[in-house]
Design a protein around this motif. Structure first.
Motif, PDB file in Angstrom:
ATOM      1  N   ILE A  22     -43.352  51.425 -19.000  1.00 39.06           N
ATOM      2  CA  ILE A  22     -42.813  50.662 -17.875  1.00 39.06           C
ATOM      3  C   ILE A  22     -41.374  50.295 -18.219  1.00 39.06           C
ATOM      4  CG2 ILE A  22     -42.963  48.542 -16.510  1.00 39.06           C
ATOM      5  CD1 ILE A  22     -45.955  48.514 -17.034  1.00 39.06           C
ATOM      6  N   TYR A  23     -40.468  50.677 -17.350  1.00 40.90           N
ATOM      7  CA  TYR A  23     -39.040  50.401 -17.558  1.00 40.90           C
ATOM      8  C   TYR A  23     -38.583  49.359 -16.548  1.00 40.90           C
ATOM      9  CZ  TYR A  23     -34.007  51.166 -16.815  1.00 40.90           C
ATOM     10  OH  TYR A  23     -32.657  50.992 -16.620  1.00 40.90           O
ATOM     11  N   CYS A  24     -38.019  48.273 -17.041  1.00 39.77           N
ATOM     12  CA  CYS A  24     -37.453  47.243 -16.176  1.00 39.77           C
ATOM     13  C   CYS A  24     -35.949  47.484 -16.078  1.00 39.77           C
ATOM     14  CB  CYS A  24     -37.733  45.850 -16.747  1.00 39.77           C
ATOM     15  SG  CYS A  24     -36.989  44.516 -15.775  1.00 39.77           S
ATOM     16  N   TYR A  25     -35.503  47.912 -14.907  1.00 38.02           N
ATOM     17  CA  TYR A  25     -34.081  48.232 -14.785  1.00 38.02           C
ATOM     18  C   TYR A  25     -33.269  47.008 -14.360  1.00 38.02           C
ATOM     19  CZ  TYR A  25     -34.411  48.616  -9.634  1.00 38.02           C
ATOM     20  OH  TYR A  25     -34.581  48.362  -8.287  1.00 38.02           O
ATOM     21  N   ILE A  26     -32.067  46.926 -14.905  1.00 41.32           N
ATOM     22  CA  ILE A  26     -31.110  45.877 -14.561  1.00 41.32           C
ATOM     23  C   ILE A  26     -29.857  46.574 -14.043  1.00 41.32           C
ATOM     24  CG2 ILE A  26     -29.716  43.955 -15.433  1.00 41.32           C
ATOM     25  CD1 ILE A  26     -31.808  43.590 -17.636  1.00 41.32           C
ATOM     26  N   PRO A  27     -29.430  46.286 -12.821  1.00 41.87           N
ATOM     27  CA  PRO A  27     -28.236  46.950 -12.283  1.00 41.87           C
ATOM     28  C   PRO A  27     -27.025  46.797 -13.196  1.00 41.87           C
ATOM     29  CG  PRO A  27     -29.388  45.779 -10.541  1.00 41.87           C
ATOM     30  CD  PRO A  27     -30.065  45.394 -11.827  1.00 41.87           C
ATOM     31  N   LYS A  28     -26.252  47.859 -13.307  1.00 43.98           N
ATOM     32  CA  LYS A  28     -25.053  47.933 -14.143  1.00 43.98           C
ATOM     33  C   LYS A  28     -25.366  47.860 -15.631  1.00 43.98           C
ATOM     34  CE  LYS A  28     -22.064  48.923 -12.776  1.00 43.98           C
ATOM     35  NZ  LYS A  28     -21.842  50.369 -12.436  1.00 43.98           N
ATOM     36  N   VAL A  29     -26.575  48.267 -16.002  1.00 44.77           N
ATOM     37  CA  VAL A  29     -26.924  48.406 -17.419  1.00 44.77           C
ATOM     38  C   VAL A  29     -27.527  49.806 -17.587  1.00 44.77           C
ATOM     39  CG1 VAL A  29     -28.100  47.378 -19.401  1.00 44.77           C
ATOM     40  CG2 VAL A  29     -27.400  45.920 -17.510  1.00 44.77           C
ATOM     41  N   PHE A  55     -20.096  39.786 -19.203  1.00 44.16           N
ATOM     42  CA  PHE A  55     -18.727  39.957 -18.718  1.00 44.16           C
ATOM     43  C   PHE A  55     -18.378  41.437 -18.577  1.00 44.16           C
ATOM     44  CE2 PHE A  55     -18.596  35.683 -20.594  1.00 44.16           C
ATOM     45  CZ  PHE A  55     -18.123  34.978 -19.496  1.00 44.16           C
ATOM     46  N   VAL A  56     -18.832  42.246 -19.526  1.00 37.43           N
ATOM     47  CA  VAL A  56     -18.616  43.690 -19.436  1.00 37.43           C
ATOM     48  C   VAL A  56     -19.355  44.238 -18.220  1.00 37.43           C
ATOM     49  CG1 VAL A  56     -18.978  45.909 -20.589  1.00 37.43           C
ATOM     50  CG2 VAL A  56     -18.292  43.905 -21.922  1.00 37.43           C
ATOM     51  N   ARG A  57     -20.536  43.710 -17.972  1.00 42.25           N
ATOM     52  CA  ARG A  57     -21.325  44.130 -16.813  1.00 42.25           C
ATOM     53  C   ARG A  57     -20.607  43.778 -15.510  1.00 42.25           C
ATOM     54  NH1 ARG A  57     -26.634  41.253 -14.908  1.00 42.25           N
ATOM     55  NH2 ARG A  57     -27.401  42.710 -13.359  1.00 42.25           N
ATOM     56  N   LEU A  58     -20.012  42.598 -15.468  1.00 39.84           N
ATOM     57  CA  LEU A  58     -19.279  42.163 -14.281  1.00 39.84           C
ATOM     58  C   LEU A  58     -18.072  43.062 -14.021  1.00 39.84           C
ATOM     59  CD1 LEU A  58     -18.919  40.031 -12.041  1.00 39.84           C
ATOM     60  CD2 LEU A  58     -17.576  38.690 -13.672  1.00 39.84           C
ATOM     61  N   ILE A  59     -17.327  43.373 -15.079  1.00 41.12           N
ATOM     62  CA  ILE A  59     -16.161  44.250 -14.945  1.00 41.12           C
ATOM     63  C   ILE A  59     -16.590  45.638 -14.479  1.00 41.12           C
ATOM     64  CG2 ILE A  59     -14.331  45.422 -16.237  1.00 41.12           C
ATOM     65  CD1 ILE A  59     -14.225  42.868 -18.006  1.00 41.12           C
ATOM     66  N   SER A  60     -17.687  46.123 -15.051  1.00 39.63           N
ATOM     67  CA  SER A  60     -18.199  47.433 -14.664  1.00 39.63           C
ATOM     68  C   SER A  60     -18.575  47.460 -13.188  1.00 39.63           C
ATOM     69  CB  SER A  60     -19.415  47.788 -15.526  1.00 39.63           C
ATOM     70  OG  SER A  60     -20.001  48.992 -15.096  1.00 39.63           O
ATOM     71  N   ALA A  61     -19.218  46.392 -12.722  1.00 41.75           N
ATOM     72  CA  ALA A  61     -19.609  46.314 -11.312  1.00 41.75           C
ATOM     73  C   ALA A  61     -18.380  46.309 -10.409  1.00 41.75           C
ATOM     74  CB  ALA A  61     -20.445  45.061 -11.076  1.00 41.75           C
ATOM     75  N   TYR A  62     -17.358  45.553 -10.809  1.00 42.76           N
ATOM     76  CA  TYR A  62     -16.133  45.488 -10.005  1.00 42.76           C
ATOM     77  C   TYR A  62     -15.470  46.859  -9.913  1.00 42.76           C
ATOM     78  CZ  TYR A  62     -11.280  44.650  -8.782  1.00 42.76           C
ATOM     79  OH  TYR A  62     -10.054  44.730  -8.203  1.00 42.76           O
ATOM     80  N   ARG A  63     -15.320  47.517 -11.060  1.00 44.54           N
ATOM     81  CA  ARG A  63     -14.652  48.820 -11.068  1.00 44.54           C
ATOM     82  C   ARG A  63     -15.439  49.869 -10.290  1.00 44.54           C
ATOM     83  NH1 ARG A  63     -12.987  48.966 -17.504  1.00 44.54           N
ATOM     84  NH2 ARG A  63     -11.073  47.715 -17.332  1.00 44.54           N
ATOM     85  N   ASP A  64     -16.748  49.839 -10.449  1.00 47.55           N
ATOM     86  CA  ASP A  64     -17.586  50.874  -9.848  1.00 47.55           C
ATOM     87  C   ASP A  64     -17.799  50.660  -8.355  1.00 47.55           C
ATOM     88  OD1 ASP A  64     -19.287  53.124  -9.785  1.00 47.55           O
ATOM     89  OD2 ASP A  64     -21.042  51.839  -9.988  1.00 47.55           O
ATOM     90  N   LYS A  65     -17.977  49.406  -7.956  1.00 45.42           N
ATOM     91  CA  LYS A  65     -18.365  49.134  -6.574  1.00 45.42           C
ATOM     92  C   LYS A  65     -17.210  48.694  -5.672  1.00 45.42           C
ATOM     93  CE  LYS A  65     -22.543  49.910  -7.941  1.00 45.42           C
ATOM     94  NZ  LYS A  65     -23.114  51.259  -7.758  1.00 45.42           N
ATOM     95  N   PHE A  66     -16.174  48.077  -6.251  1.00 47.45           N
ATOM     96  CA  PHE A  66     -15.104  47.530  -5.423  1.00 47.45           C
ATOM     97  C   PHE A  66     -13.767  48.242  -5.627  1.00 47.45           C
ATOM     98  CE2 PHE A  66     -17.702  43.454  -5.869  1.00 47.45           C
ATOM     99  CZ  PHE A  66     -18.451  43.758  -4.748  1.00 47.45           C
ATOM    100  N   GLN A  67     -13.378  48.435  -6.891  1.00 45.88           N
ATOM    101  CA  GLN A  67     -12.097  49.093  -7.143  1.00 45.88           C
ATOM    102  C   GLN A  67     -12.128  50.530  -6.645  1.00 45.88           C
ATOM    103  OE1 GLN A  67     -10.761  49.706 -11.310  1.00 45.88           O
ATOM    104  NE2 GLN A  67      -8.995  48.457 -10.755  1.00 45.88           N
ATOM    105  N   ARG A  68     -13.246  51.208  -6.871  1.00 45.97           N
ATOM    106  CA  ARG A  68     -13.449  52.548  -6.324  1.00 45.97           C
ATOM    107  C   ARG A  68     -14.171  52.375  -4.991  1.00 45.97           C
ATOM    108  NH1 ARG A  68     -16.501  56.433 -10.238  1.00 45.97           N
ATOM    109  NH2 ARG A  68     -18.213  55.032  -9.746  1.00 45.97           N
ATOM    110  N   TYR A  69     -13.465  52.619  -3.896  1.00 48.82           N
ATOM    111  CA  TYR A  69     -13.968  52.254  -2.571  1.00 48.82           C
ATOM    112  C   TYR A  69     -15.354  52.827  -2.304  1.00 48.82           C
ATOM    113  CZ  TYR A  69     -14.387  51.679   2.447  1.00 48.82           C
ATOM    114  OH  TYR A  69     -14.838  51.337   3.694  1.00 48.82           O
TER     115      TYR A  69
END
Length: 204
Positions: A94-101, A164-178
């Motif tokens: 059983i794998y518990c996934y966490i977004p941006k990890v 914090f790395v997860r937050l930056i990753s989310a910003y770059r992936d979801k917002f900076q890249r339209y």
């Protein structure tokens, strides 16, 4: 294992350097095994993991209400809160996934494991496909009795990441890249909120 000599450290440094060449990868592994670094690293990782597990137990036990939200058993948890648990009955995991990890890649792995052998390259599976509904088996799709049985007997795992790395990753992936979906669903409201806050600060 005894004291690690300078010569052994040097061998490992050389080994790491030459590993940029894939053809020397096997030589690197053999050198590490010969000098006992694999077993040493494995033992250190095991000790670190035990310390982390102990710390987690102590923190959670110190204030169960705060960390569990008053939910102490499976019966207290809604099916919606179990939507991140992916089940592989074939391999008993059983794998518990966490977004941006790394969840997209691990969803790919879980998808491939549920296919017939020989397994496909997980990276050949599109991200959109593994994030689509009904492509993976979720724990909350089973009756409660079957959920309990799987949670009791299956190997369960998840991965974490520096927040914090997860937050930056989310910003770059979801917002900076339209991304139209994330812009409409999340970014637009965030921009409105912070523009109001910024305007309020300027007026004051």
């Amino acid at each position: 294992m005894g004291h690690v000599t300078r010569k052994e450290r040097y061998d490992v440094c050389v080994c790491v350097c030459v590993c940029v060449n894939p053809s020397l990868f096997l030589l690197c592994i053999l050198l590490l095994v010969k000098n006992g670094f694999v077993s040493l690293l494995s033992e250190r990782m095991r000790q670190l993991q035990e310390l982390r597990k102990q710390l987690l137990k102590e923190i959670c036990a110190s204030n169960k209400e705060a960390f569990s939200g008053g939910k102490h058993s499976l019966e207290d948890i809604s099916a919606k809160n179990l939507k991140n648990l992916i089940v592989d009955d074939t391999h008993g995991i059983i794998y518990c996934y966490i977004p941006k990890v790394a969840c997209t890649n691990w969803k790919r792995v879980m998808f491939v494991l549920n296919q017939n052998e020989p397994y496909h390259d997980p990276m050949s599976i599109s991200a959109d496909m593994v994030h689509s509904a009904n492509k993976l088996t979720l724990l909350n799709s089973f009756p409660r009795t079957e959920m309990k049985a799987r949670l009791r007997h299956y190997t369960k795992f998840l991965f974490v990441r520096d927040p914090f790395v997860r937050l930056i990753s989310a910003y770059r992936d979801k917002f900076q890249r339209y991304n139209k979906y994330f812009y409409v669903k999340f970014a637009r409201d965030i921009l409105r909120l912070f523009r109001r806050m910024l305007n309020s600060c300027w007026r004051s």
